[in-house]
Write a protein that holds these residues in place. Structure first.
Motif, PDB file in Angstrom:
ATOM      1  N   ALA A 189      -8.829   1.826  -1.635  1.00 30.68           N
ATOM      2  CA  ALA A 189      -7.513   2.080  -1.037  1.00 30.68           C
ATOM      3  C   ALA A 189      -6.396   1.307  -1.717  1.00 30.68           C
ATOM      4  O   ALA A 189      -5.231   1.453  -1.354  1.00 30.68           O
ATOM      5  CB  ALA A 189      -7.542   1.728   0.450  1.00 30.68           C
ATOM      6  N   ASP A 242       0.804  -1.213   0.000  1.00 32.57           N
ATOM      7  CA  ASP A 242       0.000   0.000   0.000  1.00 32.57           C
ATOM      8  C   ASP A 242       0.839   1.266   0.000  1.00 32.57           C
ATOM      9  O   ASP A 242       0.308   2.367   0.061  1.00 32.57           O
ATOM     10  CB  ASP A 242      -0.924   0.024   1.233  1.00 32.57           C
ATOM     11  CG  ASP A 242      -2.046  -0.987   1.115  1.00 32.57           C
ATOM     12  OD1 ASP A 242      -2.401  -1.308  -0.032  1.00 32.57           O
ATOM     13  OD2 ASP A 242      -2.541  -1.436   2.153  1.00 32.57           O
ATOM     14  N   SER A 249     -10.534   6.060   2.223  1.00 35.47           N
ATOM     15  CA  SER A 249     -10.847   4.640   2.038  1.00 35.47           C
ATOM     16  C   SER A 249     -10.019   3.768   2.966  1.00 35.47           C
ATOM     17  O   SER A 249     -10.486   2.719   3.431  1.00 35.47           O
ATOM     18  CB  SER A 249     -10.604   4.239   0.582  1.00 35.47           C
ATOM     19  OG  SER A 249     -11.403   4.999  -0.292  1.00 35.47           O
ATOM     20  N   ARG A 250      -8.791   4.178   3.244  1.00 36.39           N
ATOM     21  CA  ARG A 250      -7.968   3.425   4.186  1.00 36.39           C
ATOM     22  C   ARG A 250      -8.631   3.352   5.555  1.00 36.39           C
ATOM     23  O   ARG A 250      -8.504   2.361   6.275  1.00 36.39           O
ATOM     24  CB  ARG A 250      -6.596   4.094   4.319  1.00 36.39           C
ATOM     25  CG  ARG A 250      -5.653   3.843   3.165  1.00 36.39           C
ATOM     26  CD  ARG A 250      -4.396   4.686   3.297  1.00 36.39           C
ATOM     27  NE  ARG A 250      -3.382   4.314   2.301  1.00 36.39           N
ATOM     28  CZ  ARG A 250      -2.288   5.021   2.062  1.00 36.39           C
ATOM     29  NH1 ARG A 250      -2.059   6.139   2.740  1.00 36.39           N
ATOM     30  NH2 ARG A 250      -1.414   4.609   1.168  1.00 36.39           N
ATOM     31  N   ASP A 251      -9.353   4.423   5.933  1.00 33.81           N
ATOM     32  CA  ASP A 251     -10.042   4.460   7.218  1.00 33.81           C
ATOM     33  C   ASP A 251     -11.498   4.014   7.113  1.00 33.81           C
ATOM     34  O   ASP A 251     -12.265   4.168   8.064  1.00 33.81           O
ATOM     35  CB  ASP A 251      -9.986   5.876   7.799  1.00 33.81           C
ATOM     36  CG  ASP A 251      -8.572   6.274   8.197  1.00 33.81           C
ATOM     37  OD1 ASP A 251      -7.736   5.368   8.384  1.00 33.81           O
ATOM     38  OD2 ASP A 251      -8.301   7.482   8.301  1.00 33.81           O
ATOM     39  N   ARG A 252     -11.887   3.516   5.927  1.00 28.67           N
ATOM     40  CA  ARG A 252     -13.223   2.955   5.681  1.00 28.67           C
ATOM     41  C   ARG A 252     -14.340   3.987   5.787  1.00 28.67           C
ATOM     42  O   ARG A 252     -15.497   3.640   6.027  1.00 28.67           O
ATOM     43  CB  ARG A 252     -13.487   1.762   6.618  1.00 28.67           C
ATOM     44  CG  ARG A 252     -12.464   0.641   6.448  1.00 28.67           C
ATOM     45  CD  ARG A 252     -12.768  -0.575   7.309  1.00 28.67           C
ATOM     46  NE  ARG A 252     -11.713  -1.570   7.192  1.00 28.67           N
ATOM     47  CZ  ARG A 252     -11.628  -2.494   6.234  1.00 28.67           C
ATOM     48  NH1 ARG A 252     -12.561  -2.544   5.302  1.00 28.67           N
ATOM     49  NH2 ARG A 252     -10.619  -3.350   6.209  1.00 28.67           N
ATOM     50  N   HIS A 291     -13.513   0.460   1.156  1.00 28.82           N
ATOM     51  CA  HIS A 291     -12.111   0.122   1.385  1.00 28.82           C
ATOM     52  C   HIS A 291     -11.419  -0.363   0.113  1.00 28.82           C
ATOM     53  O   HIS A 291     -10.185  -0.256  -0.006  1.00 28.82           O
ATOM     54  CB  HIS A 291     -12.002  -0.950   2.472  1.00 28.82           C
ATOM     55  CG  HIS A 291     -10.600  -1.203   2.938  1.00 28.82           C
ATOM     56  ND1 HIS A 291      -9.830  -0.237   3.545  1.00 28.82           N
ATOM     57  CD2 HIS A 291      -9.822  -2.318   2.849  1.00 28.82           C
ATOM     58  CE1 HIS A 291      -8.638  -0.741   3.831  1.00 28.82           C
ATOM     59  NE2 HIS A 291      -8.604  -1.992   3.420  1.00 28.82           N
TER      60      HIS A 291
END
Length: 425
Positions: free
Chosen positions: A314, A12, A304-307, A311
């Motif tokens: 991400a 990532d 998106s990483r933190d939803r 997700h």
């Protein structure tokens, strides 16, 4: 709660390829774009003879925002910009609200830039050209941020050359009668504020540098240098162009213009420059669109990483090292807007969202400690007050639509948070 950025070597992780010059060029490509070709006329209608003070006020607020953003970006060199800063310094909700304001406001800006390019390239097929431009520039971004930086460098060179030609042609000409007489005292404080809010639309590109925090080499040193440099160059260019256009059109002529820079070169007797100005406006819009898609996709990646967003967005491409799904999603939404809507009125909506975004950035910078690179205290306070003043001085429709969209985003956050914390039976 602090969240670490992705660790080196993970799938990532984005690749750090951009130096100071690249970051400055990306900032210039975001700011010196279609705004200077389009924003002067509505700002002149709002401010009257107060256009230049409005430009100075917009520049002052932008400087405060840039300083706060640079200090925060050096402290948190990850993708997402104020979404990350607000989350880390003020709490999850404020970070989310900043990200939501940025994504919605700048997505509308993307469509506006695409349609601006279409209107200059082929007025009768503006929507088709706009969609094609979005598809092409999404592909450029997909191929890697380094290629985007080189494309932006070429765009900036073309636009600066066109603006220099306009300034020389108009400043070297005899002022028109309308220009000589347009020195009235028709400016009001509210009009200057409204014009500054509209002109701020053309300054907001320095956020793109901060949102690329994971792709900049030595971000603690590069970002604080690149943001003020890009902003200073942009303000100087805008001031010269505004003075030059006012010299030949006057306030009333500028306020009535549909294509201010084209009208200015014609009034100066340099009709041969008109095709170059039209081409420059199209290239500027495409450069702005490229940088906007780049920045919005990085904020989508962070959210998106933190939803806060799906997700799946991400994901980072294993070869190109870009958030390819986020870029494709942003490109698809912008293409749909460009194909179906007339977004000329979205400048005010976009300005409202971006001013809220920077208000949160200034509030976040105020919480930095002396050992964390906190800017002098008057800067974030001035930036916060200036952002709120300009946001609520915008046309009423822009304020209402902007507030409604932010409220909807806040409601979605509250609902999701309530469901996540509800006790399981």
């Amino acid at each position: 709660m602090n969240r670490p950025s992705p660790t080196a070597g993970t799938p990532d992780e984005l690749r750090r390829r951009l130096g100071t010059a690249d970051a400055v060029v990306i900032g210039l490509g975001s700011m010196i774009g279609a705004g200077i070709f389009a924003a002067l006329a509505p700002a002149a209608r709002a401010a009257g003879s107060g256009l230049l003070p409005a430009l100075a006020l917009a520049g002052l607020v932008a400087y405060c925002n840039a300083t706060s953003s640079a200090r925060l970006a050096a402290r948190y060199p990850t993708s997402g910009g104020t979404y990350v800063y607000g989350r880390e310094r003020l709490g999850d909700f404020w970070g989310y609200l900043a990200g939501w304001a940025f994504v919605t406001g700048k997505t509308a800006s993307c469509a506006a830039m695409a349609l601006t390019a279409g209107a200059y390239v082929w007025p009768g097929r503006a929507h088709a050209v706009a969609v094609a431009a979005v598809v092409a520039l999404t592909a450029v971004n997909y191929a890697g941020v380094r290629k985007s930086a080189w494309f932006t460098r070429a765009v900036v060179a073309v636009v600066l050359a066109v603006l220099a030609a306009v300034a020389v042609a108009t400043l070297a000409s005899e002022p028109a009668d309308a220009a000589r007489s347009a020195v009235g005292d028709d400016a009001t404080f509210g009009g200057v504020l409204r014009a500054a809010g509209l002109l701020f639309f053309a300054f907001a590109g320095y956020a793109r540098i901060a949102t690329l925090g994971e792709e900049v080499r030595d971000p603690q040193r590069t970002i604080p240098r690149a943001i003020p440099l890009a902003l200073g160059i942009t303000l100087a260019v805008y001031a010269v162009v505004a003075v030059a256009v006012l010299a030949v059109l006057g306030t009333d002529g500028l306020a009535a213009a549909t294509a201010p820079l084209s009208d200015a070169v014609r009034a100066a007797g340099a009709d041969g420059l008109t095709p170059a100005v039209r081409a420059g406006a199209a290239v500027a819009a495409l450069g702005s669109l490229l940088a906007l898609i780049l920045g919005v996709s990085r904020t989508v990646l962070a959210m998106s990483r933190d939803r806060h967003l799906p997700h799946a967005l991400a994901a980072v491409h294993p070869r190109f090292k870009v958030p390819h799904r986020a870029e494709l999603a942003v490109g698809a939404v912008v293409a749909a807007l460009a194909a179906t809507t007339d977004v000329r009125g979205t400048i005010g909506f976009s300005s409202f969202g971006v001013l809220v975004y920077y208000a949160i950035a200034n509030a976040s910078a105020q919480t930095l400690g002396p050992d964390e690179g906190r800017p002098p205290r008057p800067i974030p306070w001035t930036g916060l007050a200036g952002c709120l003043a300009l946001a609520f001085a915008l046309p009423a429709a822009s304020v209402l639509w902007g507030a409604a969209v932010l409220t909807a985003g806040a409601a979605a956050y509250g609902t999701r948070h309530a469901l996540a914390t509800r006790p399981r039976p």
